[in-house]
Write an enzyme that holds these catalytic residues in place. Structure first.
Site, short mmCIF file in Angstrom:
data_model
loop_
_atom_site.label_atom_id
_atom_site.label_comp_id
_atom_site.label_asym_id
_atom_site.label_seq_id
_atom_site.Cartn_x
_atom_site.Cartn_y
_atom_site.Cartn_z
CE LYS A 12 -21.35 -104.51 96.98
NZ LYS A 12 -20.11 -104.24 97.70
N GLY A 17 -20.30 -115.11 99.57
CA GLY A 17 -19.26 -114.21 100.30
C GLY A 17 -19.73 -115.00 101.57
CB SER A 18 -20.02 -113.36 104.94
OG SER A 18 -20.47 -112.56 105.15
CB THR A 21 -23.34 -111.04 103.58
OG1 THR A 21 -22.49 -110.54 104.42
CG2 THR A 21 -24.28 -109.93 102.73
N GLY A 22 -25.34 -114.31 103.51
CA GLY A 22 -26.13 -114.47 102.93
C GLY A 22 -27.58 -114.53 103.61
CD GLU A 50 -18.41 -120.63 97.23
OE1 GLU A 50 -18.84 -120.88 98.34
OE2 GLU A 50 -17.78 -120.16 96.74
CB CYS A 110 -15.20 -120.71 99.11
SG CYS A 110 -15.13 -119.45 97.55
CD GLU A 143 -15.14 -119.40 105.19
OE1 GLU A 143 -15.41 -118.92 105.32
OE2 GLU A 143 -14.53 -119.73 103.38
P1 ADP Z 1 -16.51 -110.99 103.60
O1 ADP Z 1 -16.42 -110.80 105.19
O2 ADP Z 1 -15.53 -111.83 104.14
O3 ADP Z 1 -16.29 -109.40 103.34
P2 ADP Z 1 -18.86 -110.40 102.35
O4 ADP Z 1 -20.56 -111.37 103.10
O5 ADP Z 1 -18.98 -108.41 103.69
O6 ADP Z 1 -17.55 -111.23 102.85
O7 ADP Z 1 -18.75 -109.61 101.24
C1 ADP Z 1 -18.77 -110.77 100.11
C2 ADP Z 1 -20.10 -109.17 99.33
O8 ADP Z 1 -20.93 -109.23 99.99
C3 ADP Z 1 -19.26 -108.18 98.95
O9 ADP Z 1 -19.43 -107.75 97.79
C4 ADP Z 1 -19.61 -107.12 100.01
O10 ADP Z 1 -19.66 -105.51 100.11
C5 ADP Z 1 -21.30 -108.14 99.99
N1 ADP Z 1 -21.64 -107.59 101.68
C6 ADP Z 1 -21.27 -107.63 103.00
N2 ADP Z 1 -22.58 -107.14 102.53
C7 ADP Z 1 -23.77 -107.12 102.32
C8 ADP Z 1 -25.11 -107.09 103.00
N3 ADP Z 1 -25.66 -106.67 103.60
N4 ADP Z 1 -26.14 -106.42 101.57
C9 ADP Z 1 -25.78 -107.07 100.23
N5 ADP Z 1 -24.19 -107.31 100.45
C10 ADP Z 1 -23.52 -107.22 101.47
#
Ligand code: ADP
Length: 496
Positions: free
Chosen positions: A189, A242-243, A246-247, A265, A300, A399
């Site tokens: 994804k 990612g963030s 979300t992690g 990460e 990152c 960050e």
């Molecule tokens: P940023 O806020 O910097 O965009 P994210 O962590 O939101 O960082 O994005 C990194 C990835 O995680 C992207 O592919 C995004 O679509 C995905 N993402 C964001 N929110 C979710 C979620 N609730 N569940 C799964 N994947 C997510």
């Protein structure tokens, strides 16, 4: 040398609407819903892509499961699998500029950086793990004479990979290549603002001979397609960059579904520490600005917290300021550009807000802080240096993921270590000193996945990358990355 005429032709090339890639074929979203893909270069709509939902994710996960179950990939001879991955790398290299420009139009990274860090890096990563395929083996344990202990290394099954938008091809390949080399099937994804180049990368895998269903791509929003992938009970391992927010959701989704292993990460607020005895302050200043401003700070491992020893503090800030002032911000497809576009309007606003907040809280903005080239419709920001950032301040602790450098003064090694280790992250760091013993002491004392010494950034596929503390767990790159995608299984055999 980058061919300007070719870049200009590629810049203007229309981009076809994109669907998911499932079971080796283009797959229209079941809901019929699509998303506009905007370019951060001027805010215009480039194309549309599928807005995936749980039904689409289920189709992709089922295709991946079938491909894993019938052994169409892991059952091939190692030499054949290796040749397919090498061919995949060759095909990427054959369209390096096309892939890079497509990626830049989608995510805004300056092409001078993207040409090395994106498609070329992805090809090298795929080649590296392809070459590892016939060099991985299990173990025979040193058991008692009447027992034989065979330790098998098995692929885990179906891997879900959720990747970000700052370096989609590089980070995507860090996840895909070891997962596939280890014999797994993958559902990827990509980020909603950086999916196009990864879709093309996956098509090239099929052209190279990767069997259908081994690599599937579902595009869409994080909260929809991403969340569905994280919640799937048929995904065995989930890998993510990612963030932190979300992690945390991914860990929750694992806990609420099948307890899949989750590797995260999550970025950082990495300290770059300059001692007064740095071998060359010019080099240190040059590295410090590049460490945080290239790709608009959307890196990152960015050295976004600069810790400077008091005796050289003001002088060093002046060196930074003069360099930052000269950096060329603008069109990411111009090879002379040093800082391209911020990836999205929302990220640009978050960056500007972080600067305004710091100013309100009494930090000293030395330079930058403003939006640039607004009339272009694109998302550009000046490199920004903020001094006197206190330990408790948000800018020190969190960050920004933008071109914003927070500078803090320290007195002596002990305070440098304390400041470096303050805060929730532990991804990267840097130390500038001519004292070899001090350099080693700092490497031992800093809690981070990497300590750069007298350099910052630049790396190699042969060394691992991963975070400590809230920067995550698990490793990308190097042979260690394969461990994420393998299970160990013991055969315990009586030989009396
Ligand atoms: P940023 O806020 O910097 O965009 P994210 O962590 O939101 O960082 O994005 C990194 C990835 O995680 C992207 O592919 C995004 O679509 C995905 N993402 C964001 N929110 C979710 C979620 N609730 N569940 C799964 N994947 C997510």
């Amino acid at each position: 040398m980058l061919d300007m005429a070719q870049i200009e032709a590629l810049r203007a090339a229309p981009v076809a609407d994109r669907d998911h890639l499932v079971d080796g074929r283009s797959f229209s979203p079941t809901s019929g819903q699509r998303l506009d893909v905007k370019t951060p270069i001027d805010g215009s709509v480039l194309t549309t892509m599928a807005r995936g939902d749980a039904t689409d994710v289920e189709a992709a996960v089922s295709a991946a499961r079938r491909a894993f179950a019938d052994r169409r990939w892991r059952g091939l001879p190692a030499a054949r699998r290796k040749a397919i991955m090498a061919r995949w790398a060759d095909l990427i290299e054959a369209e390096l500029l096309e892939l890079t420009v497509l990626g830049v139009r989608d995510n805004g990274t300056e092409i001078a950086m993207a040409i090395k860090a994106e498609a070329a890096s992805a090809a090298a990563t795929i080649r590296y793990y392809g070459e590892a395929i016939d060099k991985m083996s299990g173990e025979i344990a040193p058991t008692p004479d009447n027992r034989l202990g065979l330790v098998h290394r098995e692929p885990v099954g179906v891997v879900g990979a959720i990747v970000p938008w700052n370096f989609p091809l590089m980070i995507g390949a860090w996840k895909l290549a070891p997962a596939i080399a280890a014999g797994n099937s993958v559902v990827l994804k990509p980020a909603e603002t950086a999916s196009l180049a990864l879709l093309r990368l996956a098509e090239l895998a099929h052209e190279a001979g990767l069997p259908d269903g081994v690599l599937n791509v579902v595009t869409g929003l994080g909260g929809e397609a991403g969340a569905a992938l994280a919640a799937s009970s048929d995904v065995d391992v989930l890998v993510f960059t990612g963030s932190g927010a979300t992690g945390r959701k991914l860990l929750q989704a694992s806990a609420e579904s099948n307890l899949k292993r989750v590797y995260l990460e999550l970025g950082g607020k990495s300290p770059n520490i300059v001692f007064a005895d740095a071998p060359d302050l010019e080099t240190a200043a040059e590295a410090a600005v590049n460490a945080v401003f290239r790709n608009s700070g959307q890196v990152c491992v960015a050295g976004s917290r600069l810790l400077v020893e008091r005796s050289i503090h003001e002088e060093f800030i002046e060196r930074l300021r003069s360099r930052a002032d000269r950096m060329r911000v603008g069109d990411p497809l111009d090879p002379e550009t040093q800082i391209g576009a911020v990836n999205s309007q929302s990220q640009l606003h978050a960056n500007l807000k972080a600067v305004a907040q710091a100013q309100e809280d009494g930090a000293r903005v030395i330079g930058g802080g403003q939006r640039l080239l607004e009339s272009s419709g694109g998302y550009y920001m000046q490199p920004t240096i903020i001094a006197d950032v206190a330990l408790a301040h948000r800018l020190f602790q969190r960050e920004v993921f933008g071109p914003v450098l927070a500078v803090t003064t320290f007195d002596g090694e002990a305070e440098a270590v304390a400041l470096a280790n303050a805060g929730p992250y532990g991804l990267a760091s840097g130390v500038w000193t001519a004292d070899l013993a001090r350099a080693h002491r700092m490497v031992m004392a800093i809690k981070a996945g990497v300590v750069h010494v007298n350099t910052y950034g630049g790396t190699d596929i042969t060394v691992p990358m991963g975070g400590q503390k809230q920067s995550g767990n698990g490793y990308d790159r190097s042979l260690h990355a394969l461990d994420k995608f393998q299970n160990l299984k013991t055969a315990w055999i009586a030989i009396d």
